[in-house]
Design a protein around this motif. Sequence first.
Motif, PDB file in Angstrom:
ATOM      1  N   ALA A 118       0.839  -1.202   0.000  1.00 42.24           N
ATOM      2  CA  ALA A 118       0.000   0.000   0.000  1.00 42.24           C
ATOM      3  C   ALA A 118       0.873   1.251   0.000  1.00 42.24           C
ATOM      4  N   ALA A 119       1.952   1.224   0.789  1.00 42.82           N
ATOM      5  CA  ALA A 119       2.866   2.366   0.816  1.00 42.82           C
ATOM      6  C   ALA A 119       3.568   2.516  -0.529  1.00 42.82           C
ATOM      7  N   ASN A 120       3.972   1.411  -1.129  1.00 47.96           N
ATOM      8  CA  ASN A 120       4.624   1.467  -2.434  1.00 47.96           C
ATOM      9  C   ASN A 120       3.673   1.964  -3.516  1.00 47.96           C
ATOM     10  N   ASP A 121       2.403   1.536  -3.444  1.00 50.18           N
ATOM     11  CA  ASP A 121       1.417   2.035  -4.397  1.00 50.18           C
ATOM     12  C   ASP A 121       1.248   3.541  -4.243  1.00 50.18           C
ATOM     13  N   LYS A 122       1.279   4.023  -3.006  1.00 50.72           N
ATOM     14  CA  LYS A 122       1.162   5.469  -2.768  1.00 50.72           C
ATOM     15  C   LYS A 122       2.354   6.208  -3.361  1.00 50.72           C
ATOM     16  N   TRP A 123       3.530   5.612  -3.231  1.00 51.91           N
ATOM     17  CA  TRP A 123       4.740   6.208  -3.783  1.00 51.91           C
ATOM     18  C   TRP A 123       4.661   6.289  -5.314  1.00 51.91           C
ATOM     19  N   LEU A 124       4.135   5.234  -5.933  1.00 51.39           N
ATOM     20  CA  LEU A 124       3.957   5.222  -7.380  1.00 51.39           C
ATOM     21  C   LEU A 124       2.936   6.283  -7.794  1.00 51.39           C
ATOM     22  N   GLN A 125       1.871   6.424  -7.019  1.00 51.32           N
ATOM     23  CA  GLN A 125       0.873   7.462  -7.294  1.00 51.32           C
ATOM     24  C   GLN A 125       1.502   8.852  -7.184  1.00 51.32           C
ATOM     25  N   GLU A 126       2.399   9.014  -6.214  1.00 54.48           N
ATOM     26  CA  GLU A 126       3.087  10.298  -6.059  1.00 54.48           C
ATOM     27  C   GLU A 126       3.943  10.603  -7.290  1.00 54.48           C
ATOM     28  N   MET A 127       4.629   9.571  -7.811  1.00 58.50           N
ATOM     29  CA  MET A 127       5.449   9.759  -9.003  1.00 58.50           C
ATOM     30  C   MET A 127       4.580  10.158 -10.194  1.00 58.50           C
ATOM     31  N   VAL A 128       3.446   9.520 -10.349  1.00 61.93           N
ATOM     32  CA  VAL A 128       2.520   9.854 -11.428  1.00 61.93           C
ATOM     33  C   VAL A 128       2.038  11.303 -11.263  1.00 61.93           C
ATOM     34  N   GLN A 129       1.746  11.705 -10.033  1.00 61.94           N
ATOM     35  CA  GLN A 129       1.305  13.076  -9.765  1.00 61.94           C
ATOM     36  C   GLN A 129       2.397  14.093 -10.113  1.00 61.94           C
ATOM     37  N   VAL A 130       3.627  13.810  -9.703  1.00 63.31           N
ATOM     38  CA  VAL A 130       4.750  14.716  -9.998  1.00 63.31           C
ATOM     39  C   VAL A 130       4.944  14.833 -11.505  1.00 63.31           C
ATOM     40  N   LEU A 131       4.911  13.711 -12.198  1.00 65.94           N
ATOM     41  CA  LEU A 131       5.070  13.732 -13.652  1.00 65.94           C
ATOM     42  C   LEU A 131       3.925  14.503 -14.308  1.00 65.94           C
ATOM     43  N   GLU A 133       2.302  17.043 -12.962  1.00 65.35           N
ATOM     44  CA  GLU A 133       2.551  18.463 -12.720  1.00 65.35           C
ATOM     45  C   GLU A 133       3.627  19.010 -13.659  1.00 65.35           C
ATOM     46  N   ARG A 134       4.629  18.209 -13.961  1.00 66.12           N
ATOM     47  CA  ARG A 134       5.727  18.675 -14.810  1.00 66.12           C
ATOM     48  C   ARG A 134       5.372  18.693 -16.286  1.00 66.12           C
ATOM     49  N   THR A 135       4.457  17.802 -16.694  1.00 65.63           N
ATOM     50  CA  THR A 135       4.171  17.676 -18.128  1.00 65.63           C
ATOM     51  C   THR A 135       2.849  18.302 -18.550  1.00 65.63           C
ATOM     52  N   GLY A 136       1.955  18.489 -17.596  1.00 65.88           N
ATOM     53  CA  GLY A 136       0.627  18.982 -17.945  1.00 65.88           C
ATOM     54  C   GLY A 136      -0.325  17.874 -18.369  1.00 65.88           C
ATOM     55  N   LYS A 137       0.143  16.629 -18.397  1.00 72.90           N
ATOM     56  CA  LYS A 137      -0.724  15.488 -18.713  1.00 72.90           C
ATOM     57  C   LYS A 137      -1.513  15.115 -17.466  1.00 72.90           C
ATOM     58  N   THR A 138      -2.681  14.544 -17.663  1.00 70.92           N
ATOM     59  CA  THR A 138      -3.486  14.125 -16.517  1.00 70.92           C
ATOM     60  C   THR A 138      -2.880  12.879 -15.891  1.00 70.92           C
ATOM     61  N   THR A 139      -3.167  12.678 -14.623  1.00 69.18           N
ATOM     62  CA  THR A 139      -2.691  11.470 -13.953  1.00 69.18           C
ATOM     63  C   THR A 139      -3.304  10.230 -14.605  1.00 69.18           C
ATOM     64  N   THR A 140      -4.524  10.356 -15.098  1.00 69.70           N
ATOM     65  CA  THR A 140      -5.179   9.240 -15.780  1.00 69.70           C
ATOM     66  C   THR A 140      -4.415   8.861 -17.041  1.00 69.70           C
ATOM     67  N   THR A 141      -3.997   9.853 -17.807  1.00 67.95           N
ATOM     68  CA  THR A 141      -3.229   9.591 -19.029  1.00 67.95           C
ATOM     69  C   THR A 141      -1.907   8.912 -18.700  1.00 67.95           C
ATOM     70  N   ILE A 142      -1.206   9.416 -17.702  1.00 65.82           N
ATOM     71  CA  ILE A 142       0.092   8.844 -17.334  1.00 65.82           C
ATOM     72  C   ILE A 142      -0.088   7.426 -16.809  1.00 65.82           C
ATOM     73  N   ALA A 143      -1.088   7.201 -15.970  1.00 64.77           N
ATOM     74  CA  ALA A 143      -1.347   5.855 -15.436  1.00 64.77           C
ATOM     75  C   ALA A 143      -1.689   4.892 -16.572  1.00 64.77           C
ATOM     76  N   ARG A 144      -2.480   5.344 -17.528  1.00 67.46           N
ATOM     77  CA  ARG A 144      -2.822   4.496 -18.686  1.00 67.46           C
ATOM     78  C   ARG A 144      -1.573   4.163 -19.491  1.00 67.46           C
ATOM     79  N   ASP A 145      -0.733   5.172 -19.727  1.00 63.54           N
ATOM     80  CA  ASP A 145       0.497   4.947 -20.490  1.00 63.54           C
ATOM     81  C   ASP A 145       1.440   4.000 -19.750  1.00 63.54           C
ATOM     82  N   LEU A 146       1.411   4.050 -18.439  1.00 62.32           N
ATOM     83  CA  LEU A 146       2.211   3.141 -17.621  1.00 62.32           C
ATOM     84  C   LEU A 146       1.692   1.707 -17.763  1.00 62.32           C
TER      85      LEU A 146
END
Length: 177
Positions: A118-131, A133-146
């Motif tokens: 659960a903690a690792n999943d949260k960390w991965l979610q944080e990485m998706v959120q940071v990415l 913010e830096r790219t302007g892509k939605t978290t949904t788009t980044i998660a899908r691409d992942l």
Amino acid sequence: MSDMLDSRTIVICGELGTKASSAAVSQMLLLDSTNPGQEINLYIDSSVGLLSAGFAVCDAIEWVNSDVSTCAIGALGLVSALVLSSGTPSRRFALADSYATFRPPDLGKSPDEYSQSAANDKWLQEMVQVLSERTGKTTTTIARDLQTRRRLSPTDLFSYGIVDHVVANAKFSPQMN
């Protein structure tokens, strides 16, 4: 190695693990302390990496007073793409033959760490959120691409917002002093 540091150049090549991140962070801090404000060039060729190591390099990039120019020079994984996106805006580059593949990063799980998923999943979610913010892509788009393990060409890296420039000429240097 000292010639590279004299030219304010750091290279991450191979696995972006604790040794590589420790070396890159140490070199960035050294360069920033010896000549604050002078640009640091970080070249990245790493298709695999630990998320914790990537976050360490990203934190150092944000911590130093110097601008940090980032440049993709080969195959990048998601962790390295995160580091690439951390460079100073307008100073993020991808060479013409570089690419990034979005795939789940190594979370550093040993057998006894699986209980912390659960903690690792949260960390991965944080990485998706940071990415995001830096790219302007939605978290949904980044998660899908992942999930689909999307491969991004240099042009895709540009349109995704991870880099600001695609460099086709091998004689080009990100240093514009």
